[in-house]
Design an enzyme around this catalytic site. Structure first.
Site, mmCIF file in Angstrom:
data_model
loop_
_atom_site.group_PDB
_atom_site.id
_atom_site.type_symbol
_atom_site.label_atom_id
_atom_site.label_comp_id
_atom_site.label_asym_id
_atom_site.label_seq_id
_atom_site.Cartn_x
_atom_site.Cartn_y
_atom_site.Cartn_z
ATOM 1 N N ASN A 30 0.853 -1.186 0.000
ATOM 2 C CA ASN A 30 0.000 0.000 0.000
ATOM 3 C C ASN A 30 0.887 1.233 0.000
ATOM 4 O O ASN A 30 1.411 1.648 1.026
ATOM 5 C CB ASN A 30 -0.915 -0.005 1.225
ATOM 6 C CG ASN A 30 -1.962 1.085 1.167
ATOM 7 O OD1 ASN A 30 -1.892 1.994 0.347
ATOM 8 N ND2 ASN A 30 -2.950 1.007 2.038
ATOM 9 N N ASN B 204 -6.004 6.504 -1.629
ATOM 10 C CA ASN B 204 -6.923 5.868 -2.572
ATOM 11 C C ASN B 204 -7.489 4.542 -2.040
ATOM 12 O O ASN B 204 -8.044 3.751 -2.803
ATOM 13 C CB ASN B 204 -6.242 5.657 -3.938
ATOM 14 C CG ASN B 204 -5.027 4.735 -3.859
ATOM 15 O OD1 ASN B 204 -4.892 3.928 -2.945
ATOM 16 N ND2 ASN B 204 -4.130 4.865 -4.838
ATOM 17 N N ASP B 205 -7.343 4.316 -0.738
ATOM 18 C CA ASP B 205 -7.835 3.057 -0.166
ATOM 19 C C ASP B 205 -9.338 2.896 -0.354
ATOM 20 O O ASP B 205 -9.837 1.795 -0.599
ATOM 21 C CB ASP B 205 -7.498 2.982 1.328
ATOM 22 C CG ASP B 205 -6.023 2.701 1.573
ATOM 23 O OD1 ASP B 205 -5.297 2.445 0.586
ATOM 24 O OD2 ASP B 205 -5.601 2.727 2.743
ATOM 25 N N GLY C 230 -5.827 -2.723 0.032
ATOM 26 C CA GLY C 230 -5.213 -1.410 -0.120
ATOM 27 C C GLY C 230 -3.943 -1.354 -0.944
ATOM 28 O O GLY C 230 -3.397 -0.262 -1.157
ATOM 29 N N ASP D 17 -1.528 -1.013 -4.118
ATOM 30 C CA ASP D 17 -1.778 -0.154 -5.278
ATOM 31 C C ASP D 17 -0.530 -0.022 -6.148
ATOM 32 O O ASP D 17 0.518 -0.619 -5.874
ATOM 33 C CB ASP D 17 -2.276 1.221 -4.828
ATOM 34 C CG ASP D 17 -1.396 1.848 -3.747
ATOM 35 O OD1 ASP D 17 -0.171 1.588 -3.741
ATOM 36 O OD2 ASP D 17 -1.927 2.588 -2.896
ATOM 37 N N ASP E 250 -5.925 -13.878 -20.021
ATOM 38 C CA ASP E 250 -6.688 -14.732 -19.119
ATOM 39 C C ASP E 250 -7.638 -15.627 -19.920
ATOM 40 O O ASP E 250 -8.172 -15.225 -20.952
ATOM 41 C CB ASP E 250 -7.480 -13.830 -18.164
ATOM 42 C CG ASP E 250 -8.287 -14.609 -17.150
ATOM 43 O OD1 ASP E 250 -7.675 -15.298 -16.323
ATOM 44 O OD2 ASP E 250 -9.528 -14.512 -17.196
ATOM 45 N N GLU F 145 -3.330 -18.147 -21.288
ATOM 46 C CA GLU F 145 -3.640 -19.121 -20.246
ATOM 47 C C GLU F 145 -4.571 -20.191 -20.817
ATOM 48 O O GLU F 145 -5.716 -19.903 -21.138
ATOM 49 C CB GLU F 145 -4.310 -18.447 -19.048
ATOM 50 C CG GLU F 145 -4.661 -19.446 -17.944
ATOM 51 C CD GLU F 145 -5.713 -18.935 -16.967
ATOM 52 O OE1 GLU F 145 -5.675 -19.344 -15.796
ATOM 53 O OE2 GLU F 145 -6.577 -18.129 -17.378
#
Length: 617
Positions: free
Chosen positions: A136, A141-142, A161, A163, A328, A357
């Site tokens: 964090n 920006n949490d 949290g 980032d 993905d 993947e």
């Protein structure tokens, strides 16, 4: 301090559109000098459907309007000539109502050498991290107003949290360890009510989730990483979106979402895509089905959606200076679309790397998607590499099984002996674990010797190695398969943590030893890059020991790797004469303090260990 979702959106978009514009345009800006001159804009504005569009910008021509079923969306085909210069393109749109609006659209110059950017390859080592759980770096920006999934560190499935700034703050750690690429789980907006931290339920394809930062922060990460000799790989999701995506309220066109936007589960039976005895019904049940109700499945056979996703991928490579892409759930998307998607990217960026993947432990299934693989149906793929799930499964089995005629290390040998099925096995991304499975330390019963053998194998065999964050600290998930535990917080990433993996403070002796073990192997890779991008030769396992060599025809050195699951023993060097007959010296190099010595008739190897030896003339 909290920022609102609306404020975040305005800040993120300000670079691309003037503040007076109410309409949205995708892609939000573009570049001159691209290999592909065609650009399709998606303009969203009330009553804009079936409008007419004109521009007088030199080198830009409106080629036509593509019909849409939505009165509030307009698909505009532009042709951008080689002579077009950077600038602000004014687009005049006359609606059916007779109202006229003018939109400004920015064309930028490309960075020098952008088309020839070097993608990641077998000389690299990828560090896979869960951004919410790494560090964090910006507590402001949490929480962001408008996003229901708020900070909750006590919830294993909640947001914790981490980032983009947290990643930037610790680039020096990754560089000093010896990692040369970062693959982060998706950072794009996931405005979901819960479990949004994993990132795979995207609700905005062109904006970073403000709880991670901004688009500018992502570009800042890319630039700062390059300064440390680290490339940036973006995790892209082509198959599905998040259930809170605006498209679920109003799609830009009909047939945008499979099953008319209603949940219908995929079978997950990927074999149906290759079954010569199979049915179209079963193929559609796999391809068109949804993963879960919260992840609507996209219909890439809609040509406008296909173009949107192709341009989005090009946009992020160009904007953020990416060195590669991880895709993905690769095989779940439409086959023809995947061919077009990979072809466009590899045409635009011939040296870029992309890995798909395909979670199958059957090499026949995984190899199908790689460029260069021989396919009975003539399918064209430009995908450079796939994730090597067959090797991962074989590695765990090989280390956990007792040695026997057909068990133990023979399983690892067998999967590597089958490399002939791939177009290029050196471009496979290899790994001991990832974000969707138990930690490798747990898979191996928390046996440090087995763990060291596994990590030695991943960092010395053919392919491009990927290490999951915290593996170097023996992160584990005993007694649970919960992804929230598997993706636990990296120690030291939060103020007040009792231990710190970045500085070493408070780590156990076992963690410190493991971290140094990984660091030694990564430094070895950087010291001998041509060997790890060179050839591999292996010998059939014998007496609980598996031996392979990494070598390059232009060098006078090679590496010998010995996996010994048995007691301490003296290897008969003459058995490996095919590789050793012209060499005279040997030095163990996976740990410090070993001197060079003469290459004798036998080599003493310790019990239950992997050892790496430098062989020289």
């Amino acid at each position: 301090m909290k920022i609102s979702r609306l404020t975040s959106s305005i800040l993120t978009s300000a670079f691309f559109l003037s503040a007076s514009q109410a309409a949205t345009i995708s892609p939000p800006m573009w570049w001159v000098g691209m290999q592909e001159s065609h650009l399709q804009l998606l303009i969203e504005e009330e009553g804009v459907g079936d409008g007419t569009v004109t521009t007088n910008f030199p080198g830009v021509v409106v080629k036509g309007i593509v019909p849409s079923s939505n009165d509030n969306t307009l698909f505009v085909d532009l042709e951008i000539s080689d002579d077009a210069k950077p600038g602000k393109v004014s687009l005049t749109i006359e609606k059916k109502s007779g109202d006229t609006i003018t939109l400004d659209y920015a064309l930028h110059a490309r960075q020098t050498g952008s088309a020839n950017r070097q993608g990641f390859d077998s000389k690299d080592t990828i560090y896979l991290l869960t951004p919410d759980r790494f560090s964090n770096g910006d507590t402001q920006n949490d929480d962001v107003d408008g996003y229901k999934d708020a900070l909750d560190r006590e919830n294993k499935g909640g947001r914790h949290g981490g980032d983009i700034q947290g990643i930037i703050n610790h680039l020096d750690y990754l560089s000093k360890m010896g990692f040369t690429q970062i693959w982060s789980m998706p950072l794009l907006e996931n405005a979901m009510d819960s479990y949004s931290y994993h990132g795979y339920a995207i609700t905005d394809y062109y904006n970073i989730d403000p709880r991670y930062g901004s688009n500018a922060d992502y570009k800042k990460l890319s630039v700062a990483a390059k300064e440390q000799g680290i490339g940036l790989i973006m995790d892209m999701v082509l198959n599905h979106i998040g259930g809170n995506h605006p498209w679920m309220n109003t799609a830009p066109d009909e047939n945008w979402i499979h099953h008319d936007g209603e949940f219908s589960a995929t079978t997950h039976i990927r074999e149906t895509m290759h079954d010569i005895h199979g049915t179209q019904f079963d193929k559609a049940a796999f391809n068109d089905g949804w993963f879960v109700p919260s992840m609507p499945d996209l219909n890439q056979s809609n040509p406008k959606l296909a173009t949107y996703l192709i341009q989005n991928a090009v946009w992020w490579v160009e904007y953020a200076g990416l060195s590669g892409i991880r895709v993905d759930t690769y095989s779940y998307s439409d086959k023809a679309f995947l061919s077009a998607w990979t072809h466009r990217l590899m045409t635009e960026y011939p040296q870029l790397n992309i890995v798909g993947e395909e979670w199958s432990v059957n090499p026949v299934i995984t190899s199908y998607w790689q460029h260069g693989t021989l396919r009975k149906d003539g399918y064209k793929s430009w995908l450079p590499g796939v994730m090597d799930f067959p090797l991962q499964a074989a590695l765990v089995t090989a280390l956990n099984e007792d040695e026997g005629w057909g068990t133990g290390l023979k399983k690892l040998f067998e999967v590597l002996a089958g490399d002939f099925i791939y177009g290029d096995p050196s471009k496979l991304v290899i790994f001991a674990d990832n974000h969707d499975m138990s930690r490798i330390y747990t898979q191996l019963g928390h046996d440090i010797d087995k763990w060291k053998m596994a990590m030695t194998t991943i960092l010395t065999t053919r392919g491009i190695p990927q290490i999951f964050y915290g593996t170097e600290l023996l992160m584990q998930n005993p007694g649970t398969e919960d992804h929230g535990i598997i993706r636990s917080n990296f120690p030291g990433g939060w103020k007040g943590d009792s231990s710190n993996g970045f500085t070493g403070q408070g780590l156990t002796p076992e963690q410190t030893n493991a971290q140094q073990f990984i660091r030694n192997l990564l430094q070895l890779r950087q010291s001998y890059p041509t060997l790890f991008s060179g050839e591999m030769t292996h010998f059939v396992p014998f007496d609980g020991t598996y031996v392979y060599f990494r070598h390059d025809a232009e060098t006078q050195q090679q590496l010998m790797v010995v996996l010994n699951k048995g007691d301490e023993k003296a290897l008969d060097i003459y058995r490996f004469d095919e590789r050793l007959s012209t060499f005279s010296q040997i030095q163990r190099v996976d740990a410090k303090g070993f001197a060079t010595k003469a290459l004798d008739s036998t080599l003493e190897v310790p019990a239950n260990q992997a050892t790496v030896w430098l062989i020289s003339k």
